[in-house]
Structures are given as C-alpha cells and as structure tokens.
Scaffold this active site. Structure first.
Site, PDB file in Angstrom:
ATOM      1  N   LYS A   1       1.096  -1.303  -0.127  1.00 50.10           N
ATOM      2  CA  LYS A   1       0.104   0.130  -0.457  1.00 50.10           C
ATOM      3  C   LYS A   1       0.720   1.452  -0.289  1.00 50.10           C
ATOM      4  O   LYS A   1       0.530   2.308  -0.683  1.00 50.10           O
ATOM      5  CB  LYS A   1      -0.871  -0.538   1.347  1.00 50.10           C
ATOM      6  CG  LYS A   1      -2.186  -1.292   1.257  1.00 50.10           C
ATOM      7  CD  LYS A   1      -3.164  -1.785   2.707  1.00 50.10           C
ATOM      8  CE  LYS A   1      -2.529  -1.422   4.261  1.00 50.10           C
ATOM      9  NZ  LYS A   1      -1.808  -2.647   3.490  1.00 50.10           N
ATOM     10  N   THR A   2       1.653   0.756   0.840  1.00 50.24           N
ATOM     11  CA  THR A   2       2.994   2.517   1.282  1.00 50.24           C
ATOM     12  C   THR A   2       3.546   2.552  -0.297  1.00 50.24           C
ATOM     13  O   THR A   2       3.827   3.467  -1.140  1.00 50.24           O
ATOM     14  CB  THR A   2       3.834   1.826   1.844  1.00 50.24           C
ATOM     15  OG1 THR A   2       3.143   1.606   3.629  1.00 50.24           O
ATOM     16  CG2 THR A   2       4.692   3.559   2.382  1.00 50.24           C
TER      17      THR A   2
ATOM     18  N   ASP B   1      -1.621   6.768   6.511  1.00 54.07           N
ATOM     19  CA  ASP B   1      -0.969   5.416   6.921  1.00 54.07           C
ATOM     20  C   ASP B   1      -2.131   5.520   7.571  1.00 54.07           C
ATOM     21  O   ASP B   1      -2.785   6.470   8.519  1.00 54.07           O
ATOM     22  CB  ASP B   1       0.205   4.896   6.891  1.00 54.07           C
ATOM     23  CG  ASP B   1       0.706   3.387   7.014  1.00 54.07           C
ATOM     24  OD1 ASP B   1      -0.367   2.618   6.346  1.00 54.07           O
ATOM     25  OD2 ASP B   1       1.161   2.674   6.847  1.00 54.07           O
TER      26      ASP B   1
ATOM     27  N   THR C   1      -5.483  -0.991   7.320  1.00 52.52           N
ATOM     28  CA  THR C   1      -5.838  -2.355   7.032  1.00 52.52           C
ATOM     29  C   THR C   1      -6.906  -3.143   7.909  1.00 52.52           C
ATOM     30  O   THR C   1      -6.911  -4.153   7.842  1.00 52.52           O
ATOM     31  CB  THR C   1      -5.171  -2.972   8.179  1.00 52.52           C
ATOM     32  OG1 THR C   1      -5.309  -1.972   9.534  1.00 52.52           O
ATOM     33  CG2 THR C   1      -3.022  -2.631   8.223  1.00 52.52           C
TER      34      THR C   1
ATOM     35  N   ARG D   1       6.363  -8.463   2.302  1.00 51.23           N
ATOM     36  CA  ARG D   1       7.375  -8.154   3.075  1.00 51.23           C
ATOM     37  C   ARG D   1       8.534  -8.638   3.280  1.00 51.23           C
ATOM     38  O   ARG D   1       9.549  -9.052   4.670  1.00 51.23           O
ATOM     39  CB  ARG D   1       6.373  -7.317   3.949  1.00 51.23           C
ATOM     40  CG  ARG D   1       7.580  -6.860   5.264  1.00 51.23           C
ATOM     41  CD  ARG D   1       6.742  -6.000   6.486  1.00 51.23           C
ATOM     42  NE  ARG D   1       6.869  -4.340   6.196  1.00 51.23           N
ATOM     43  CZ  ARG D   1       5.864  -3.369   5.640  1.00 51.23           C
ATOM     44  NH1 ARG D   1       4.561  -4.178   6.801  1.00 51.23           N
ATOM     45  NH2 ARG D   1       5.701  -2.391   5.455  1.00 51.23           N
TER      46      ARG D   1
HETATM   47  P1  ADP Z   1       2.216  -1.622   3.132  1.00 55.30           P
HETATM   48  O1  ADP Z   1       2.310  -0.392   3.082  1.00 55.30           O
HETATM   49  O2  ADP Z   1       1.422  -3.065   2.642  1.00 55.30           O
HETATM   50  O3  ADP Z   1       2.525  -2.400   4.456  1.00 55.30           O
HETATM   51  P2  ADP Z   1       4.587  -1.774   1.701  1.00 55.30           P
HETATM   52  O4  ADP Z   1       4.237  -0.794   0.455  1.00 55.30           O
HETATM   53  O5  ADP Z   1       5.077  -0.807   2.718  1.00 55.30           O
HETATM   54  O6  ADP Z   1       3.629  -2.562   2.511  1.00 55.30           O
HETATM   55  O7  ADP Z   1       5.446  -2.363   1.051  1.00 55.30           O
HETATM   56  C1  ADP Z   1       6.572  -3.044   2.083  1.00 55.30           C
HETATM   57  C2  ADP Z   1       7.712  -4.110   0.786  1.00 55.30           C
HETATM   58  O8  ADP Z   1       7.646  -4.921   0.503  1.00 55.30           O
HETATM   59  C3  ADP Z   1       8.935  -3.220   0.197  1.00 55.30           C
HETATM   60  O9  ADP Z   1       9.216  -2.305   1.060  1.00 55.30           O
HETATM   61  C4  ADP Z   1       8.166  -3.857  -0.477  1.00 55.30           C
HETATM   62  O10 ADP Z   1       9.708  -4.194  -0.919  1.00 55.30           O
HETATM   63  C5  ADP Z   1       7.803  -5.161  -0.602  1.00 55.30           C
HETATM   64  N1  ADP Z   1       6.365  -4.834  -2.427  1.00 55.30           N
HETATM   65  C6  ADP Z   1       5.869  -4.549  -1.311  1.00 55.30           C
HETATM   66  N2  ADP Z   1       5.085  -4.618  -2.604  1.00 55.30           N
HETATM   67  C7  ADP Z   1       6.045  -5.148  -4.002  1.00 55.30           C
HETATM   68  C8  ADP Z   1       5.241  -5.299  -5.363  1.00 55.30           C
HETATM   69  N3  ADP Z   1       4.423  -5.707  -5.553  1.00 55.30           N
HETATM   70  N4  ADP Z   1       6.549  -5.991  -5.728  1.00 55.30           N
HETATM   71  C9  ADP Z   1       7.207  -5.999  -5.158  1.00 55.30           C
HETATM   72  N5  ADP Z   1       7.640  -5.514  -3.819  1.00 55.30           N
HETATM   73  C10 ADP Z   1       6.622  -5.294  -2.807  1.00 55.30           C
END
Ligand code: ADP
Length: 356
Positions: A77-78, A122, A171, A230
């Site tokens: 998401k981030t 977030d 979430t 992640r």
């Molecule tokens: P969320 O905000 O949903 O908790 P993040 O965007 O922070 O998740 O993702 C966590 C890590 O996972 C990122 O730093 C990246 O390295 C990896 N990641 C997440 N989604 C992808 C994707 N679609 N392709 C490649 N790496 C990804």
C-alpha cells in the site's frame, strides 16, 4: 519441524512473521521498494485501474481523485502511494492516522501542500475524530476552516488549500466511517499475492541485493511467505545469512528449507504465533467456535495482533473460519498440526470424553 506449546512472544528467537514493518526491514525496504507501476509485481487489477485513474486525470489536466488502499500489512500500500506520486511527477508527504491527533496537526500538514502534491495517510482508520471532520472539507473543496479562540468568541477562518490527492491506507476498512470512505473516488482492496508473484518479488529483490538465488530456492521462499511481499523479502534476507554462514552463499531449496527450519517458519509459512493460535483453538476449545479476544488471551497476545496479523492468513490458507459464533478450526488445521479432526461438530466435546 517441532511443535511446542510455548506462548509466542516477539522477543523470542525465530523470525516473527508479522507483516508489520520491523526495525530490520526499514532501511532495506527503501532499496527494495518498487518505484514505478511497471516494477510493481502482481495486483494486476489494482494496477490497471490505478493506471486509468491517474492517466485519465493527467490527460485532462485534472487533479486525480482521492485513493484508498485497504488490505493486510506488507502488501504494497505504501509502495503504491509513492508510485502514484512518481507517476504524477509530484511530491509526496507522508503521515499516519495516529499522528493526526489534533486538527491543528492536520491543518499544518495540509497548508504546506503544494499544488498537485500527494498526501499519504497510513492507518487512516486511526485518525482522531476532529481531524477526520476537517479532512472532509479538505478532500471535497480543498479548504479547511481554522477555528480560532474558544467558546462564544470563537471564529472560524477559512483557508484555501492547493489541490492535492489524498492517498489513504488501512488494514481495517470496516473501521472507517461512512463519510470518510465516501470521499474517496477510487478504492482498491489489496489481495494476498500468489506464489508465482512472490517468486517474482524475491527474484527482483535478490537481483537488487546481489543474492545468488537459485530457481528452486526462490520457489521455496515464495511458498513460505504467507502471500506477503514484505515477508518474502524478510525471509530472503534470513536465508541469505544462513547461506553465507553455513554454505557457499547460493540459496538453493535445501538451504532455504534448512534456514527456515532454524527460524521456525513451517512449510506453509506459519510461524510460532500462528501455530499457537491453531493449537489453542483446537486443544483448549475443541476447535471452536471461540471469540477472538478469548483466543488472544489463550496465546498471550493482543487481540488486534491475532485479528490483523494471524487471522487473515489463516483464513486465506483455509485453516480457520470466521462464523457468527466465533472462530473455528477447519479439518485442514487439525491435519496441519498432525491431529485427527473430530467427527463431532466443532466446539462440542468429543464423544466419550465425559462418559464413565
Ligand atoms: P504496506 O504499506 O501495505 O504495509 P509496503 O508498501 O510498505 O506495504 O510494502 C512492504 C515492502 O514489500 C516494500 O518495501 C517492498 O519491498 C515490498 N513490496 C510490496 N509490494 C510489492 C510489489 N508489488 N512488488 C515488489 N515489492 C513489493
């Protein structure tokens, strides 16, 4: 893999599979984060829809609609919110719901935005109510009303804002209020990734980190990553350590298996807490149904951790079911722990237990 009855705690040895970011993830995630929509693996539907939303607005010269991403942590998401800013060629400001306690915090953030900026919030479901109400007007009319003074003498001063795009991540989309949810023009639910997609994620990360990842090693790591990029990246780093210390650095299937055994991650990616939850459900509550808070107490964890971290994946893996009366272990859960599922209905004591 050994089973035990120990209560899991984040300080214990092993690799906690919480999809929340931990200290070790922080630096490396900046390096591994996909920067462009084309580098973002999986989530094909969300990617396609987002591309249309962004490029449609860009083509018209409009500010794109506000975007809401929902789904478990660690699914990107981030990363997507940062990609939105890159695709729009604008800057991004990052904050989170818990940081916006007072409306003044939000007003300061909003008034510093330049035209076209992306504001990423977030955990937007945790925003305090007065700040949330300020956000309504900001999202709708690019305006906030700053209240000066208190009581009958209080006056409200309108403040014009530069047009911006809000990207919210949550979430728990169910915890969002209706008025806030309605103000997002585009809402996307992020799904867990397939094993094939996670394989692409670990291959990409191995390339960036310079890890000698073999095909069978990538498949093994992907299969144990609980559908979460992640976690895939975290397991890759742990397996790399093992490969470098105990072998020649190449990450093969055997090395991945041996390393993940050390870190107590089982063949379907469950960690100690997941197994503790299933074991408590089965052994203490005859398979359920049982309420989430009772279950959380039984494993010595916060109920939000069990609900937001363990449960989504246990449900997805077909090991746990949510019913109106509570959580129930499926037959697959019994089998996974090496037990025979009962013939009786879940929650009832097995026949014969109370016989003379
Ligand atoms: P969320 O905000 O949903 O908790 P993040 O965007 O922070 O998740 O993702 C966590 C890590 O996972 C990122 O730093 C990246 O390295 C990896 N990641 C997440 N989604 C992808 C994707 N679609 N392709 C490649 N790496 C990804």
């Amino acid at each position: 893999m050994h089973e035990d009855n120990a209560v899991w705690s984040p300080t214990e040895d092993g690799v906690a599979l919480t999809p929340h970011q931990d200290a070790g993830d922080k630096d490396v995630e900046m390096t591994l984060r996909p920067r462009k929509l084309s580098e973002f693996v999986g989530q094909a539907r969300v990617r396609e829809q987002l591309e249309l939303v962004l490029h449609g607005a860009l083509g018209r010269g409009d500010q794109p609609d506000h975007v809401l991403f929902s789904g478990p942590p660690g699914l990107g998401k981030t990363s997507l919110s940062m990609i939105i800013a890159t695709e729009l060629g604008s800057s991004i400001r990052v904050t989170s719901g818990p940081a916006l306690e007072r409306p003044g915090d939000l007003a300061a953030m909003l008034s510093n935005l330049a035209e076209g900026d992306v504001l990423f919030i977030d955990e937007i479901h945790r925003i305090a109510r007065p700040a949330e109400e300020m956000l309504y007007l900001a999202m709708e009319d690019y305006r906030v009303d700053i209240v000066v003074g208190k009581g009958p003498g209080a006056t409200s001063i309108p403040l014009e804002l530069a047009p911006f795009t809000l990207v919210g991540a949550t979430t728990r989309s169910g915890a969002l209020t209706g008025p806030l949810r309605d103000r997002f023009g585009f809402t996307a639910h992020m799904e867990f990734y397939t094993a094939d997609e996670l394989e692409l994620v670990v291959r990409r990360s191995a390339g960036i980190l310079g890890v000698d990842l073999r095909d069978d090693g990538a498949i093994e790591i992907a299969g144990r990553s609980r559908g979460t990029p992640r976690i895939a990246n975290r397991l890759l780093r742990r397996v790399r350590d093992y490969a470098e210390v105990r072998a020649d650095g190449a990450v093969t299937r055997e090395i991945a298996r041996a390393a993940l055994e050390v870190y107590d991650v089982d063949e379907i990616g469950l960690d100690r807490l997941d197994r503790a939850v299933l074991r408590a459900l089965i052994k203490s509550f005859h398979g359920g149904p049982v309420g989430i808070s009772t279950l959380a107490v039984a494993v010595g964890e916060e109920s939000t951790t069990v609900e937001e971290v363990c449960e989504p994946y246990l449900v997805r893996a077909g090991l746990l079911a949510r019913t109106p009366r509570g959580r129930v272990a499926t037959a697959a859960a019994w089998h996974h722990l090496g037990l025979t599922p009962p013939q009786h209905a879940p929650g009832e004591p097995p026949p014969g237990l109370f016989d003379e």
